[in-house]
Write a protein that holds these residues in place. Structure first.
Motif, short mmCIF file in Angstrom:
data_model
loop_
_atom_site.label_atom_id
_atom_site.label_comp_id
_atom_site.label_asym_id
_atom_site.label_seq_id
_atom_site.Cartn_x
_atom_site.Cartn_y
_atom_site.Cartn_z
N LEU A 34 95.50 12.51 -15.69
CA LEU A 34 94.11 12.55 -15.08
C LEU A 34 94.25 13.07 -13.74
CD1 LEU A 34 91.22 11.43 -14.88
CD2 LEU A 34 92.17 9.13 -14.47
N ALA A 35 95.30 12.80 -13.15
CA ALA A 35 95.64 13.14 -11.67
C ALA A 35 95.52 14.85 -11.60
CB ALA A 35 96.84 12.78 -11.23
N LYS A 36 96.11 15.27 -12.53
CA LYS A 36 96.05 16.72 -12.66
C LYS A 36 94.77 17.24 -12.97
CE LYS A 36 98.39 20.80 -13.54
NZ LYS A 36 98.46 21.49 -12.31
N LYS A 51 100.33 9.00 -5.89
CA LYS A 51 101.15 8.02 -5.25
C LYS A 51 101.61 7.05 -5.93
CE LYS A 51 99.22 8.59 -0.64
NZ LYS A 51 98.48 8.39 0.72
N GLN A 52 100.85 6.21 -6.80
CA GLN A 52 101.12 5.41 -7.88
C GLN A 52 102.52 5.84 -8.73
OE1 GLN A 52 97.61 4.10 -9.99
NE2 GLN A 52 96.84 3.23 -8.43
N LEU A 53 102.24 6.94 -9.40
CA LEU A 53 103.44 7.40 -10.10
C LEU A 53 104.55 7.84 -9.49
CD1 LEU A 53 101.28 10.33 -11.95
CD2 LEU A 53 102.26 8.44 -13.07
N ALA A 54 104.66 8.07 -8.33
CA ALA A 54 105.84 8.29 -7.29
C ALA A 54 106.53 6.99 -7.22
CB ALA A 54 105.28 9.08 -6.12
N THR A 55 105.68 6.00 -6.79
CA THR A 55 106.23 4.74 -6.60
C THR A 55 106.79 4.06 -7.67
OG1 THR A 55 104.67 4.26 -4.62
CG2 THR A 55 105.55 2.47 -5.69
N GLN A 56 106.13 4.18 -8.72
CA GLN A 56 106.72 3.81 -9.96
C GLN A 56 108.24 4.29 -10.25
OE1 GLN A 56 103.95 4.52 -12.98
NE2 GLN A 56 102.85 2.59 -12.48
N ALA A 57 108.19 5.59 -10.39
CA ALA A 57 109.62 6.24 -10.26
C ALA A 57 110.46 5.99 -9.34
CB ALA A 57 109.13 7.79 -10.21
N ILE A 58 110.26 5.74 -8.16
CA ILE A 58 111.11 5.33 -7.18
C ILE A 58 111.81 3.90 -7.41
CG2 ILE A 58 111.26 4.66 -4.76
CD1 ILE A 58 109.22 7.14 -4.16
N ALA A 69 110.00 11.45 -9.05
CA ALA A 69 109.10 11.16 -7.92
C ALA A 69 108.87 12.18 -7.02
CB ALA A 69 109.73 10.01 -7.39
N VAL A 70 109.93 13.23 -6.91
CA VAL A 70 109.68 14.36 -6.19
C VAL A 70 108.49 15.16 -6.62
CG1 VAL A 70 110.81 16.67 -5.62
CG2 VAL A 70 111.90 14.31 -5.06
N GLN A 71 108.66 15.28 -8.05
CA GLN A 71 107.56 16.31 -8.68
C GLN A 71 106.16 15.48 -8.18
OE1 GLN A 71 108.58 16.17 -12.91
NE2 GLN A 71 110.02 17.78 -12.63
N HIS A 72 106.02 14.42 -8.41
CA HIS A 72 104.71 13.62 -8.08
C HIS A 72 104.40 13.85 -6.46
CE1 HIS A 72 104.32 12.04 -11.94
NE2 HIS A 72 105.58 11.47 -12.02
#
Length: 115
Positions: A34-36, A51-58, A69-72
């Motif tokens: 959806l973000a894409k 941001k949500q995706l990056a936080t979840q990954a971190i 997270a870096v990809q996001h």
């Protein structure tokens, strides 16, 4: 199910309407695609999803998750640059680095990606 159909039909407005009604685990399946899909039409919403995706990954606290997270984060940077909100990006990445000062592997991955 309706969200799947709307997404398949590329009816992004309908997906955005249905997205908040999804259960948390269903939302997590749709966040990245959806973000894409909304980067150009709804950039602020796309940034929030990334941001949500990056936080979840971190929060997974592994080097492979930090790479994810870096990809996001790279997508956030690109969307901010396309919207002329470079200062928002700078503020966000600075805050993110200070929020996780002890995660050396994260900082290493951010440096490798020049973020």
């Amino acid at each position: 199910m309706l969200t799947h159909i709307a997404f398949y039909e590329k009816n992004i407005e309908r997906v955005l309407e249905l997205f908040p009604q999804l259960k948390q685990w269903e939302q997590s399946r749709f966040r990245q695609p959806l973000a894409k899909a909304i980067e150009t039409t709804h950039p602020q919403m796309a940034i929030a999803l990334y941001k949500q995706l990056a936080t979840q990954a971190i929060e997974q606290k592994s080097r492979s998750a930090y790479r994810e997270a870096v990809q996001h984060l790279q997508r956030i940077k690109a969307v901010c640059e396309s919207c002329n909100t470079r200062s928002d990006w700078t503020e966000y990445i600075t805050k993110l680095r200070s929020q996780y000062p002890t995660l050396r592997a994260l900082h290493d991955e951010l440096s490798k990606a020049k973020l």
